[in-house]
Write a protein that holds these residues in place. Structure first.
Motif, PDB file in Angstrom:
ATOM      1  N   ILE A   5     -11.871   7.328  76.858  1.00  0.00           N
ATOM      2  CA  ILE A   5     -10.995   7.266  75.773  1.00  0.00           C
ATOM      3  C   ILE A   5      -9.625   7.327  76.672  1.00  0.00           C
ATOM      4  CG2 ILE A   5     -10.252   8.507  73.803  1.00  0.00           C
ATOM      5  CD1 ILE A   5     -13.365   8.872  73.601  1.00  0.00           C
ATOM      6  N   ARG A   6      -8.694   7.401  76.596  1.00  0.00           N
ATOM      7  CA  ARG A   6      -7.609   7.226  76.532  1.00  0.00           C
ATOM      8  C   ARG A   6      -6.185   7.456  76.078  1.00  0.00           C
ATOM      9  NH1 ARG A   6      -6.189   2.980  81.201  1.00  0.00           N
ATOM     10  NH2 ARG A   6      -5.705   1.172  80.077  1.00  0.00           N
ATOM     11  N   PHE A  25      -5.826   4.424  70.350  1.00  0.00           N
ATOM     12  CA  PHE A  25      -6.337   4.704  71.157  1.00  0.00           C
ATOM     13  C   PHE A  25      -7.667   3.915  72.003  1.00  0.00           C
ATOM     14  CE2 PHE A  25      -9.896   5.648  68.281  1.00  0.00           C
ATOM     15  CZ  PHE A  25     -11.219   4.669  68.814  1.00  0.00           C
ATOM     16  N   GLU A  26      -6.842   4.269  72.775  1.00  0.00           N
ATOM     17  CA  GLU A  26      -7.611   3.086  74.317  1.00  0.00           C
ATOM     18  C   GLU A  26      -9.517   3.272  73.680  1.00  0.00           C
ATOM     19  OE1 GLU A  26      -5.088   0.941  76.836  1.00  0.00           O
ATOM     20  OE2 GLU A  26      -4.084   2.981  76.485  1.00  0.00           O
ATOM     21  N   GLN A  33     -13.353  -3.227  79.884  1.00  0.00           N
ATOM     22  CA  GLN A  33     -12.774  -3.387  79.417  1.00  0.00           C
ATOM     23  C   GLN A  33     -11.846  -2.015  79.059  1.00  0.00           C
ATOM     24  OE1 GLN A  33     -13.897  -6.799  77.928  1.00  0.00           O
ATOM     25  NE2 GLN A  33     -12.703  -8.298  79.241  1.00  0.00           N
ATOM     26  N   TRP A  34     -10.275  -2.128  78.520  1.00  0.00           N
ATOM     27  CA  TRP A  34     -10.058  -1.122  76.891  1.00  0.00           C
ATOM     28  C   TRP A  34      -9.670  -1.918  76.127  1.00  0.00           C
ATOM     29  CZ3 TRP A  34     -10.375   3.957  78.440  1.00  0.00           C
ATOM     30  CH2 TRP A  34      -9.990   3.989  79.346  1.00  0.00           C
ATOM     31  N   GLN A  35     -10.739  -1.499  74.895  1.00  0.00           N
ATOM     32  CA  GLN A  35      -9.548  -1.632  73.736  1.00  0.00           C
ATOM     33  C   GLN A  35      -8.907  -0.760  72.801  1.00  0.00           C
ATOM     34  OE1 GLN A  35     -13.469  -2.249  72.140  1.00  0.00           O
ATOM     35  NE2 GLN A  35     -13.546  -4.835  73.098  1.00  0.00           N
ATOM     36  N   LEU A  36      -7.919  -1.459  72.467  1.00  0.00           N
ATOM     37  CA  LEU A  36      -6.837  -0.517  71.511  1.00  0.00           C
ATOM     38  C   LEU A  36      -7.444  -0.433  70.137  1.00  0.00           C
ATOM     39  CD1 LEU A  36      -4.576   1.231  70.911  1.00  0.00           C
ATOM     40  CD2 LEU A  36      -3.246  -1.116  70.536  1.00  0.00           C
ATOM     41  N   GLN A  37      -7.917   0.762  69.745  1.00  0.00           N
ATOM     42  CA  GLN A  37      -8.277   0.809  69.275  1.00  0.00           C
ATOM     43  C   GLN A  37      -7.858   1.989  67.321  1.00  0.00           C
ATOM     44  OE1 GLN A  37     -12.873   2.151  69.109  1.00  0.00           O
ATOM     45  NE2 GLN A  37     -13.502   0.496  70.253  1.00  0.00           N
TER      46      GLN A  37
END
Length: 201
Positions: A5-6, A25-26, A33-37
Motif C-alpha cells: 500500500i502506498r 491509495f494505491e 500491478q499498482w491499482q488506485l482504489q
C-alpha cells in the motif's frame, strides 16, 4: 506497515458523531500491478461485549433495545436482543465491559474471561470487538440496570434459559452478530453444562 500500500490520502467526510473518512491509495495486486482504489471507513473506536451466564441455573443475561439501523433495514420494531456491550472510550477492554455490564444489566462482575477479538464489519468499519464471558449470580445484582438516562439508553434486561436463547438464533429472534458468536462459543466450549431453569423474559 504493508509494502503493498502506498500514497494514502485521507479526506474527512463527517465527524458529526464519530468519524467518517474517505481514503485514496494505491494497492499492489497479486500480479504486481499498482491499482488506485477509493474506500470509506467509519471510525467509532473499539468496543467490548460479554456473555453473562449462570451454569447452575442454565441461564444467560441478554438485553433488548431499539437500534435505528436495524429499523431502517427491515427490523419491524427496531428492537434487537443482544449481549451487553459498549465502546472502550478511555478504558481498557476489561474495565470497559465490567462497567457496561453493571450499567446495562445491573450485575457487578469482578472476574471476566477474555475469549477472543473480532472485526465485525471490516469492509467499512474500523472497530474491533473484544469478547468476554463471566459467571453471574443473584447476589451480584446491584441495580435494575437499563443503561444511562443521559445517554438515552432504554435497555430491557432479559434472563433467558440458555437453550431457549440458543434456539432463538434459528428462529431469527436473535440476529445480532456478536450475540450469536458468544452463544455459539458457549455451546461449543460447554460453558453452560446444565439445562435446568425456566426461561424468563
Amino acid at each position: 506497515m504493508s509494502n503493498k500500500i502506498r500514497n494514502i490520502q485521507k479526506t474527512l467526510l463527517s465527524d458529526n458523531w464519530y468519524t467518517l473518512n474517505k481514503f485514496s491509495f494505491e494497492y499492489q495486486n497479486h500480479n504486481g500491478q499498482w491499482q488506485l482504489q477509493h474506500r470509506e471507513a467509519y471510525d467509532r473506536g473499539n468496543g467490548a461485549t460479554i456473555l453473562l451466564y449462570n451454569s447452575a441455573k442454565g441461564t444467560v443475561i441478554l438485553t433488548r433495545q431499539f437500534r435505528l439501523p436495524t429499523y431502517i433495514n427491515g427490523n419491524a420494531d427496531g428492537l434487537l436482543i443482544e449481549t451487553c456491550a459498549g465502546l472502550l472510550e478511555q478504558d481498557n477492554p476489561e474495565d470497559c465491559i465490567k462497567r457496561e455490564a453493571e450499567e446495562e444489566t445491573g450485575y457487578k462482575v469482578d472476574k471476566v474471561q477474555k475469549l477472543f477479538e473480532a472485526y465485525m464489519s471490516p469492509g467499512s468499519v474500523t472497530e474491533i470487538i473484544h469478547f468476554f464471558a463471566a459467571e453471574y449470580a443473584e447476589d451480584m445484582q446491584v441495580s435494575a440496570g437499563g443503561g444511562l438516562a443521559h445517554e438515552q439508553e432504554n435497555i430491557e434486561v432479559l434472563e433467558l434459559d440458555f437453550e431457549r436463547a440458543y434456539s432463538m438464533i434459528g428462529t431469527g429472534e436473535i440476529k445480532d452478530g456478536k450475540t450469536i458468536m458468544l452463544l455459539q462459543y458457549a455451546r461449543i466450549n460447554g460453558l453452560i453444562t446444565t439445562k435446568e431453569g425456566s426461561s424468563k423474559e
